[in-house]
Design a protein around this motif. Structure first.
Motif, PDB file in Angstrom:
ATOM      1  N   PRO A  87       0.740  -1.131   0.164  1.00  0.00           N
ATOM      2  CA  PRO A  87      -0.051   0.013   0.013  1.00  0.00           C
ATOM      3  C   PRO A  87       0.869   1.284  -0.133  1.00  0.00           C
ATOM      4  N   GLU A  88       1.973   1.288   0.351  1.00  0.00           N
ATOM      5  CA  GLU A  88       2.891   2.537   0.721  1.00  0.00           C
ATOM      6  C   GLU A  88       3.499   2.554  -0.559  1.00  0.00           C
ATOM      7  N   ASP A  89       3.523   1.928  -1.665  1.00  0.00           N
ATOM      8  CA  ASP A  89       3.805   2.213  -2.968  1.00  0.00           C
ATOM      9  C   ASP A  89       2.920   3.051  -3.684  1.00  0.00           C
ATOM     10  N   THR A  90       1.513   2.959  -3.282  1.00  0.00           N
ATOM     11  CA  THR A  90       0.581   4.052  -3.863  1.00  0.00           C
ATOM     12  C   THR A  90       1.196   5.347  -4.088  1.00  0.00           C
ATOM     13  N   ALA A  91       1.348   5.986  -5.356  1.00  0.00           N
ATOM     14  CA  ALA A  91       1.807   7.138  -5.809  1.00  0.00           C
ATOM     15  C   ALA A  91       1.595   7.532  -7.260  1.00  0.00           C
TER      16      ALA A  91
END
Length: 111
Positions: A87-91
């Motif tokens: 989820p922290e790759d969302t960008a």
């Protein structure tokens, strides 16, 4: 005039994969280093990976072991293969050559 067009973003579940592509117009592609950056909401744009004209690569710590940058000089294209997405790759992911940026492609990692 150099132009960059990214594609390949989308919605993927955690643990999934995506491959981003960036096509560069113009004849300068093969000799210059290409970069992938990303920018998440409320955060600064950060370097994810880079690849020289000769194929040497470098990655941010967050990308090591999961992402692979590659290039096809015959197609004026640079790729970013992203595996084991979190989820922290969302960008929004951007490619860059010299001082020229693409328009970005959204990557959303969510279940």
């Amino acid at each position: 005039q150099v132009q960059l067009v990214e594609s390949g973003g989308g919605l993927v579940e955690p643990g999934g994969s995506l491959r981003l592509s960036c096509v560069v117009s113009g004849s300068i592609f093969s000799i210059y280093t290409m970069f992938w950056y990303r920018q998440a909401p409320g955060r600064q744009r950060e370097l994810v990976a880079q690849i020289t004209g000769g194929g040497s690569t470098n990655y941010a710590d967050s990308a090591k072991g999961r992402f692979t940058i590659s290039r096809d000089n015959a197609k004026n294209t640079v790729y970013l293969q992203m595996n084991s997405l979190k989820p922290e790759d969302t960008a929004v992911y951007y490619c860059k050559i010299l001082r020229v940026w693409g328009q970005g492609t959204q990557v959303t990692v969510s279940s």
